[in-house]
Structures are given as C-alpha cells and as structure tokens.
Design a protein around this motif. Structure first.
Motif, PDB file in Angstrom:
ATOM      1  N   MET A   1      -0.195 -10.241  16.940  1.00 44.25           N
ATOM      2  CA  MET A   1      -0.834  -9.835  16.393  1.00 44.25           C
ATOM      3  C   MET A   1      -0.021  -9.351  14.911  1.00 44.25           C
ATOM      4  O   MET A   1       1.137  -9.138  14.962  1.00 44.25           O
ATOM      5  N   LYS A   2      -0.782  -9.276  14.017  1.00 47.86           N
ATOM      6  CA  LYS A   2       0.143  -9.289  12.693  1.00 47.86           C
ATOM      7  C   LYS A   2      -1.131  -8.590  11.261  1.00 47.86           C
ATOM      8  O   LYS A   2      -1.732  -8.724  11.344  1.00 47.86           O
ATOM      9  N   GLY A   3      -0.337  -7.350  10.764  1.00 46.47           N
ATOM     10  CA  GLY A   3      -0.872  -6.503   9.605  1.00 46.47           C
ATOM     11  C   GLY A   3       0.049  -7.055   8.635  1.00 46.47           C
ATOM     12  O   GLY A   3       0.671  -7.889   8.656  1.00 46.47           O
ATOM     13  N   ARG A   4      -0.716  -6.420   7.855  1.00 48.99           N
ATOM     14  CA  ARG A   4       0.072  -6.716   6.264  1.00 48.99           C
ATOM     15  C   ARG A   4      -0.886  -5.306   5.768  1.00 48.99           C
ATOM     16  O   ARG A   4      -1.947  -5.008   5.507  1.00 48.99           O
ATOM     17  N   PHE A   5       0.372  -4.991   4.842  1.00 50.15           N
ATOM     18  CA  PHE A   5       0.246  -3.834   3.582  1.00 50.15           C
ATOM     19  C   PHE A   5       0.292  -5.077   1.794  1.00 50.15           C
ATOM     20  O   PHE A   5       1.191  -5.971   1.782  1.00 50.15           O
ATOM     21  N   ALA A   6      -0.747  -4.987   1.141  1.00 46.28           N
ATOM     22  CA  ALA A   6      -0.732  -5.575   0.113  1.00 46.28           C
ATOM     23  C   ALA A   6      -0.642  -5.077  -1.037  1.00 46.28           C
ATOM     24  O   ALA A   6      -1.891  -5.489  -1.457  1.00 46.28           O
ATOM     25  N   PRO A   7       0.318  -4.814  -1.851  1.00 45.00           N
ATOM     26  CA  PRO A   7      -0.242  -3.662  -2.738  1.00 45.00           C
ATOM     27  C   PRO A   7      -0.287  -4.049  -4.431  1.00 45.00           C
ATOM     28  O   PRO A   7       0.561  -5.248  -4.574  1.00 45.00           O
ATOM     29  N   SER A   8      -1.119  -4.201  -5.016  1.00 38.86           N
ATOM     30  CA  SER A   8      -0.333  -4.224  -6.496  1.00 38.86           C
ATOM     31  C   SER A   8       0.863  -3.757  -7.416  1.00 38.86           C
ATOM     32  O   SER A   8       0.640  -2.818  -7.489  1.00 38.86           O
ATOM     33  N   PRO A   9       2.141  -4.334  -7.919  1.00 38.75           N
ATOM     34  CA  PRO A   9       2.603  -2.935  -7.983  1.00 38.75           C
ATOM     35  C   PRO A   9       2.789  -3.311  -9.912  1.00 38.75           C
ATOM     36  O   PRO A   9       3.199  -3.791 -10.275  1.00 38.75           O
ATOM     37  N   THR A  10       1.288  -2.219  -9.984  1.00 40.27           N
ATOM     38  CA  THR A  10       0.707  -1.854 -11.187  1.00 40.27           C
ATOM     39  C   THR A  10       1.615  -0.317 -11.924  1.00 40.27           C
ATOM     40  O   THR A  10       0.647   0.465 -12.541  1.00 40.27           O
ATOM     41  N   GLY A  11       2.131   0.402 -10.433  1.00 41.54           N
ATOM     42  CA  GLY A  11       2.238   1.699 -11.065  1.00 41.54           C
ATOM     43  C   GLY A  11       2.682   2.697  -9.751  1.00 41.54           C
ATOM     44  O   GLY A  11       3.043   2.076  -8.431  1.00 41.54           O
ATOM     45  N   ARG A  12       3.479   3.757  -9.750  1.00 43.18           N
ATOM     46  CA  ARG A  12       3.334   4.089  -8.231  1.00 43.18           C
ATOM     47  C   ARG A  12       2.699   4.806  -7.628  1.00 43.18           C
ATOM     48  O   ARG A  12       1.324   4.754  -7.949  1.00 43.18           O
ATOM     49  N   GLY A  33       2.297  -5.213  17.222  1.00 43.70           N
ATOM     50  CA  GLY A  33       2.469  -6.043  16.545  1.00 43.70           C
ATOM     51  C   GLY A  33       3.679  -6.499  15.481  1.00 43.70           C
ATOM     52  O   GLY A  33       4.509  -5.487  15.566  1.00 43.70           O
ATOM     53  N   SER A  34       3.598  -7.067  14.732  1.00 47.18           N
ATOM     54  CA  SER A  34       4.092  -6.888  13.394  1.00 47.18           C
ATOM     55  C   SER A  34       3.735  -6.631  12.437  1.00 47.18           C
ATOM     56  O   SER A  34       2.298  -6.829  12.106  1.00 47.18           O
ATOM     57  N   TRP A  35       4.344  -5.872  11.368  1.00 44.94           N
ATOM     58  CA  TRP A  35       3.760  -6.041   9.793  1.00 44.94           C
ATOM     59  C   TRP A  35       4.549  -6.419   8.854  1.00 44.94           C
ATOM     60  O   TRP A  35       5.451  -6.350   8.791  1.00 44.94           O
ATOM     61  N   ILE A  36       3.584  -6.627   7.848  1.00 42.35           N
ATOM     62  CA  ILE A  36       4.641  -7.587   6.734  1.00 42.35           C
ATOM     63  C   ILE A  36       4.410  -6.743   5.424  1.00 42.35           C
ATOM     64  O   ILE A  36       2.985  -5.711   5.324  1.00 42.35           O
ATOM     65  N   LEU A  37       4.852  -7.162   4.260  1.00 40.84           N
ATOM     66  CA  LEU A  37       3.933  -6.175   2.538  1.00 40.84           C
ATOM     67  C   LEU A  37       4.505  -7.190   1.581  1.00 40.84           C
ATOM     68  O   LEU A  37       5.776  -8.417   1.564  1.00 40.84           O
ATOM     69  N   ARG A  38       3.435  -7.768   1.610  1.00 40.11           N
ATOM     70  CA  ARG A  38       2.540  -8.920  -0.064  1.00 40.11           C
ATOM     71  C   ARG A  38       3.078  -7.805  -0.819  1.00 40.11           C
ATOM     72  O   ARG A  38       2.040  -7.108  -1.269  1.00 40.11           O
ATOM     73  N   ASP A  72      12.114  -8.980  -2.550  1.00 37.48           N
ATOM     74  CA  ASP A  72      12.950 -10.121  -2.909  1.00 37.48           C
ATOM     75  C   ASP A  72      12.377 -11.360  -1.964  1.00 37.48           C
ATOM     76  O   ASP A  72      13.203 -12.746  -1.739  1.00 37.48           O
ATOM     77  N   ASN A  73      11.563 -11.872  -0.817  1.00 38.46           N
ATOM     78  CA  ASN A  73      11.500 -13.233  -0.567  1.00 38.46           C
ATOM     79  C   ASN A  73      10.182 -13.652  -1.092  1.00 38.46           C
ATOM     80  O   ASN A  73       9.028 -12.950  -1.309  1.00 38.46           O
ATOM     81  N   SER A  74      10.395 -15.158  -1.778  1.00 35.93           N
ATOM     82  CA  SER A  74       9.260 -14.943  -2.857  1.00 35.93           C
ATOM     83  C   SER A  74       8.646 -16.089  -1.892  1.00 35.93           C
ATOM     84  O   SER A  74       7.031 -16.283  -2.677  1.00 35.93           O
ATOM     85  N   ASP A  75       7.967 -15.937  -0.759  1.00 32.54           N
ATOM     86  CA  ASP A  75       6.770 -16.021   0.279  1.00 32.54           C
ATOM     87  C   ASP A  75       5.823 -15.565  -0.325  1.00 32.54           C
ATOM     88  O   ASP A  75       5.015 -15.649   0.454  1.00 32.54           O
ATOM     89  N   PHE A  76       6.391 -13.802  -0.142  1.00 31.31           N
ATOM     90  CA  PHE A  76       5.368 -12.737   0.110  1.00 31.31           C
ATOM     91  C   PHE A  76       5.163 -12.097  -1.129  1.00 31.31           C
ATOM     92  O   PHE A  76       4.446 -11.483  -1.595  1.00 31.31           O
ATOM     93  N   CYS A  77       6.072 -13.141  -2.111  1.00 27.92           N
ATOM     94  CA  CYS A  77       5.226 -12.277  -3.977  1.00 27.92           C
ATOM     95  C   CYS A  77       4.147 -13.537  -4.531  1.00 27.92           C
ATOM     96  O   CYS A  77       4.257 -14.551  -4.597  1.00 27.92           O
ATOM     97  N   GLN A  78       2.975 -12.639  -4.947  1.00 25.64           N
ATOM     98  CA  GLN A  78       1.648 -13.965  -5.353  1.00 25.64           C
ATOM     99  C   GLN A  78       2.379 -14.088  -6.389  1.00 25.64           C
ATOM    100  O   GLN A  78       1.779 -15.460  -6.349  1.00 25.64           O
ATOM    101  N   ALA A 203      -3.888 -15.958   5.665  1.00 22.51           N
ATOM    102  CA  ALA A 203      -3.942 -17.776   6.468  1.00 22.51           C
ATOM    103  C   ALA A 203      -2.341 -17.415   6.703  1.00 22.51           C
ATOM    104  O   ALA A 203      -2.225 -18.324   8.017  1.00 22.51           O
ATOM    105  N   LEU A 204      -1.584 -17.828   5.441  1.00 23.11           N
ATOM    106  CA  LEU A 204      -0.802 -18.832   6.042  1.00 23.11           C
ATOM    107  C   LEU A 204       0.304 -18.382   6.392  1.00 23.11           C
ATOM    108  O   LEU A 204       1.656 -18.298   6.578  1.00 23.11           O
ATOM    109  N   MET A 205       0.548 -16.838   6.049  1.00 24.17           N
ATOM    110  CA  MET A 205       1.172 -16.035   6.757  1.00 24.17           C
ATOM    111  C   MET A 205       0.967 -15.436   7.839  1.00 24.17           C
ATOM    112  O   MET A 205       1.450 -14.574   8.638  1.00 24.17           O
ATOM    113  N   GLY A 206      -0.058 -15.313   8.210  1.00 29.04           N
ATOM    114  CA  GLY A 206      -0.748 -15.871  10.104  1.00 29.04           C
ATOM    115  C   GLY A 206      -0.946 -14.516  10.480  1.00 29.04           C
ATOM    116  O   GLY A 206      -1.335 -13.787  11.320  1.00 29.04           O
ATOM    117  N   VAL A 207      -1.899 -13.421   9.250  1.00 28.44           N
ATOM    118  CA  VAL A 207      -2.212 -12.384   9.296  1.00 28.44           C
ATOM    119  C   VAL A 207      -3.561 -12.467   9.981  1.00 28.44           C
ATOM    120  O   VAL A 207      -4.268 -12.942  10.215  1.00 28.44           O
TER     121      VAL A 207
END
Length: 310
Positions: A1-12, A33-38, A72-78, A203-207
């Motif tokens: 099981m894997k969750g994610r938080f996927a913020p847009s870096p447009t401000g604080r 489960g594990s938690w990813i930051l995209r 710092d992980n390019s696989d998780f930066c859109q 899909a590709l990140m297994g979320v």
C-alpha cells in the motif's frame, strides 16, 4: 500500500495544504503503507525550486517524512518526466482517442454553458472529429496559426457512466460525455495537462491510495476511466473536507496568516498537529499530540464530510 502527497511548488504551504498532507500520511501509515512526496511542478511560470525546498522543510518540521520521492529525486518531479508523458500521449494518439483543439479562451466562454449541477463548464465538442462544423473549425485553426497559437489536445470521452467508490464520500458517478466532456490532456505549450500527468504518475509510482481535497472529487471518475484506457488499475480515492475562511472561501496561498511561516511562529509541531487532529475530528480538543499517536487514532469515520470553517 502506498499513498502520496503531491504539492505544487508555487508558494508556501498553508494550513489547508498541511491538513491534506497530514491526513494522507496518517491514512496510509495507519494501514502499514508507505508515503511518497511528488513535486507537481509542471507550471514553469509559477513553480520555484525554493518553494519545493520549503515544502520539504515544513513537512519535516511536522515529522512527516516521506519514504520515496522529494525534489532531489528526478523520478518524482513532474518537470523532469515529460518524455514519459509524451509516451502515453502517443499511445492514446495511436488509438485515435485524442484530437487537436484550436479553441481560444474566448471561443470556449462563448460556446460553453455551465454544468447544471455544480457550475463546471463542459466542453461542447467544437473541434471534435465527426462533430465539429468543418468550416468553422478551419476558421479557428487558421486564426490560431496566424496568431502563433498551437492547439491543445483533448481526449474523446465516450457516453459512459463511471462510478468511483470514494473511501470517505461513498459512490461518485459521472457520465463522461454529458457531465465531463472531452478534457485536455496536453496543453498548447506541449506540456502534459494535469489529468494525464497525475494518472500516469500514480500508476507508475505504484500509488494505491489518493487522499486530497473534495474540490477534486469530480475528477475521480475521469481519472479512473483514463487509468483504464491506459491499461492501469486506478487507486482508491479518499477526499477531504476543505478548510475555509469565515466567509466560506477555501484557504489559498494568499492567506498569509495561515501559511506555514506564520504557523511555525505560533505553534510547536505537536501543537499544530493537535489543532489539525481536532479539525479532522480525530480528537475532541486541540491539545498537542505526537504524530505516532495521531496515526494510531486515525479513523475515516471521524473525519467530517462538510467543509470546515475556521
């Protein structure tokens, strides 16, 4: 099981962003489960690396450590995944599921009517093959080319009912043709649109679980169908009530009194977690709480359905 938080870096980040991050973390961690930051930095005009770094620092200050991802992980930066999105766009193109849309913003405003139930605008099919008026389409195309404007690309939505069983709000149904309409999956600047990028990434990140604000609830049937169209399995969806100001509008990054800079000056991490846990219905008071105790007490049945007025 894997969750994610996927913020847009447009401000604080503000309190609403942190609320979403925390409940996403608590939900998946309560299940082991594990938690990813995209980092969803597809918008080059507004996204900034310093905002990405600030998001990470604020999450770590709260104790929300991700198991995978980060800037710092390019696989998780859109912004660094355009080749992947292009691959899946071409798959849809090969299936004749997409078409160029030459409509300007003015064209869309003139031709579109709000969806009767919630005010959303449904694309009227002005450029759709087999539906569009060919003479009018050619005029729009020539006008766009003369103005140096390239087309966006839309996906053909079938007359199909799609139902998603949301973990928190229950079944959400949509007829793709009448309630949604053909939506953009590639912008005129060549960048993947949100719907395509988020589906491919999840899909590709297994979320397996997507937790986010209920303003995105109507997107769930669209995304579930797009998952299916690309040969993926859609994740489970769980939507949250929004945190709103006293006048009912949702918090945004312009609300400086609610951004993390101000919040960190006013609260310790445990105090802010206690406030958020209280807003989420996970404890009766806003007393300080440790993150591990909040995770242990997490229960979707306690989280309110209605938006929360601060």
């Amino acid at each position: 099981m894997k969750g994610r938080f996927a913020p847009s870096p447009t401000g604080r980040m503000h309190l609403g962003n942190v609320f979403s991050a925390l409940l996403s973390y608590a939900s998946i961690k309560s299940k082991g489960g594990s938690w990813i930051l995209r980092i969803e930095d597809l918008d080059p005009g507004r996204s900034r690396p310093e905002y990405s770094r600030q998001i990470e620092e604020d999450l770590l200050w709260l104790g929300l450590e991700w198991d995978e991802g980060g800037m710092d992980n390019s696989d998780f930066c859109q912004s660094r995944r355009s080749g992947i999105y292009d691959h899946y766009f071409k798959l849809l193109q090969e299936q004749s599921m997409v078409y160029p849309c030459w409509c300007s913003r003015a064209d869309l405003l003139a031709a579109s009517a709000p969806h009767q139930s919630d005010g959303r605008v449904v694309y009227p099919g002005s450029c759709r093959p087999g539906f569009a008026n060919e003479a009018e389409l050619e005029i729009r195309r020539q006008q766009a080319l003369s103005n140096g404007r390239k087309p966006a690309w839309r996906i053909i939505c079938p007359d199909k009912n799609v139902t998603v069983k949301d973990i928190h709000y229950g079944p959400v149904s949509m007829n793709l043709a009448s309630d949604c309409g053909d939506f953009i999956i590639k912008r005129a600047d060549g960048t993947a649109a949100y719907q395509l990028a988020v589906v491919v990434d999840d899909a590709l990140m297994g979320v397996t679980e997507v937790v986010r604000g209920n303003d995105l609830l109507p997107s769930s049937p669209q995304q579930a169908w797009l998952h299916e169209s690309l040969g993926f399995t859609a994740p489970d969806f769980a939507h949250l009530p929004l945190l709103c100001a006293a006048d009912g509008r949702r918090l945004c990054k312009r609300d400086r009194d609610m951004d993390m800079g101000e919040l960190r000056r006013r609260y310790s991490p445990q105090q802010l977690l206690g406030l958020l846990a209280n807003l989420a219905g996970l404890q009766p008071t806003a007393d300080a709480i440790k993150l591990k105790d909040l995770v242990r007490s997490f229960d979707w049945n306690k989280v309110p359905l209605e938006n929360i007025i601060l």
